[in-house]
Write a protein that holds these residues in place. Sequence first.
Motif, PDB file in Angstrom:
ATOM      1  N   PRO A   1      27.902  49.009  37.482  1.00  0.00           N
ATOM      2  CA  PRO A   1      29.301  48.707  37.819  1.00  0.00           C
ATOM      3  C   PRO A   1      29.389  47.699  38.957  1.00  0.00           C
ATOM      4  N   TYR A   2      30.484  46.954  38.990  1.00  0.00           N
ATOM      5  CA  TYR A   2      30.681  45.957  40.032  1.00  0.00           C
ATOM      6  C   TYR A   2      32.087  46.103  40.596  1.00  0.00           C
ATOM      7  N   ALA A   3      32.191  46.473  41.873  1.00  0.00           N
ATOM      8  CA  ALA A   3      33.487  46.654  42.532  1.00  0.00           C
ATOM      9  C   ALA A   3      33.988  45.292  42.997  1.00  0.00           C
ATOM     10  N   ALA A   4      34.559  44.545  42.079  1.00  0.00           N
ATOM     11  CA  ALA A   4      34.962  43.169  42.374  1.00  0.00           C
ATOM     12  C   ALA A   4      36.136  43.104  43.337  1.00  0.00           C
ATOM     13  N   ARG A   5      37.082  44.032  43.244  1.00  0.00           N
ATOM     14  CA  ARG A   5      38.277  43.947  44.083  1.00  0.00           C
ATOM     15  C   ARG A   5      37.921  43.917  45.555  1.00  0.00           C
ATOM     16  N   GLU A   6      36.996  44.786  45.968  1.00  0.00           N
ATOM     17  CA  GLU A   6      36.631  44.856  47.381  1.00  0.00           C
ATOM     18  C   GLU A   6      35.919  43.581  47.842  1.00  0.00           C
ATOM     19  N   VAL A   7      35.107  42.990  46.972  1.00  0.00           N
ATOM     20  CA  VAL A   7      34.428  41.739  47.322  1.00  0.00           C
ATOM     21  C   VAL A   7      35.441  40.620  47.511  1.00  0.00           C
TER      22      VAL A   7
END
Length: 450
Positions: free
Chosen positions: A209-215
């Motif tokens: 999974p990749y937490a894009a929003r936080e990045v």
Amino acid sequence: MDERTRYEAVSSRDARFDGEFFFAVETTGIYCRPSCPAVTPKRKNVRFFPTAAAAQGNGFRACRRCRPDAVPGSAEWNVRADVVARAMRMIGDGVVDREGVPGLAHRLGYSSRQVQRQLNAELGAGPVALARAQRAHTARVLLQTTELPVTEIAFASGHASVRQFNDTIRQIYARTPSALRTEAGTGLGAGARETRTAGIPLRLAHRGPYAAREVFDLLAGEAVARLEEVSGEPGARTYRRTLRLPYGTGVVAVDERSAGAWLDARINLTDLRDLTTAVERLRRLFDLDADPYAVDERLGTDPGLAPRVAARPGLRSPGTADPEEFAVRTLVGREAAERLVETYGKVLDAPCGGLTHVFPEPGVLAGAADDPALRTLAAALADGTVRLDAGADRDEAERALLRLPGIGPAAAALIRMRALGDPDVDPDGAPGAERWRPWRSYAVRHLDCR
């Protein structure tokens, strides 16, 4: 992992191990990633390799179905700080293509023979073979995503001659460059001008999974005008920035929405030889080679962090696209960094929307900046007293930073975490942080997110 465990991962097509190792099938002469959808081969016919280059060096060709050359890099090279890990990071940054093995060895502080021996012993391939595998992947990307002439692609991907390029493609992919291009449906050079204008489309692979929003929240909050911008609505934003690269400049764009196992990106370069380096710097910025399974498993055992980990699976610890730039920005702050870009930054030959400059080089700031602390830092970066490149020794770099005026322990630790990509740093000195090792940088990110 022992070979039994690796075979179990192959049998279950476990994508968590893509890039961590490769397997080859002796009866077919093909090597694959662990998650390859093909029928699982018999154990007696399988060989395991730590790198794609090792498999290629033993005569195996890349699988056409799973494209093992396109997997994320091993997270091990970010965690480790020894000479092999440093060498791998520098090879990824294109050092061997630009400076050869002697240049790599010099940067590492070893002889060429020592570097060759250590890489062969652990990875089954030397620096030339590892760089060759990387060049082949770059060539395939250019062949299948652009309409640039084949001859131009040969040199843009780092090959010394068209003959070397053709031989490499045939050996690794068992096809000619033209056949690779035909498979993707691209032409033979008619759209080269459009490629230069619109940029090269890429898929930046990641595992898990990749937490894009936080990045993207972090990047938007840090963006320096004229250098970076984040546009669009949350969930569908695009991050864009300029890059100062070895052969020229670049403008890159990355989309927030993760399309399965990758982020969509587009790279526009003044010199295509910078493609490998630009991709690697984007991967470090977005922390795409991380192992979120290992990170979340470890941090999830902490009662205080467990709810945060469960709420944000795949949270990343972003790095930076330009370590020297990040060090300067850490010292002076965002507003002062914007003034530096406006005053001393190099103006792009072709501005792209709000992106008009690249960040000033340390040598320029060392001779022109008003702030004494900034001049000292810039001079140290320019003359190599402080090294923050992909192969820098992290402990040595932090000690060198602490000797400079204006940089305290927290700033040095932040530079180590972001500019040097260390996954185990706690700049804030949180109580009990030792229990989060070796993933303290990720724990810090969980605590910073709201």
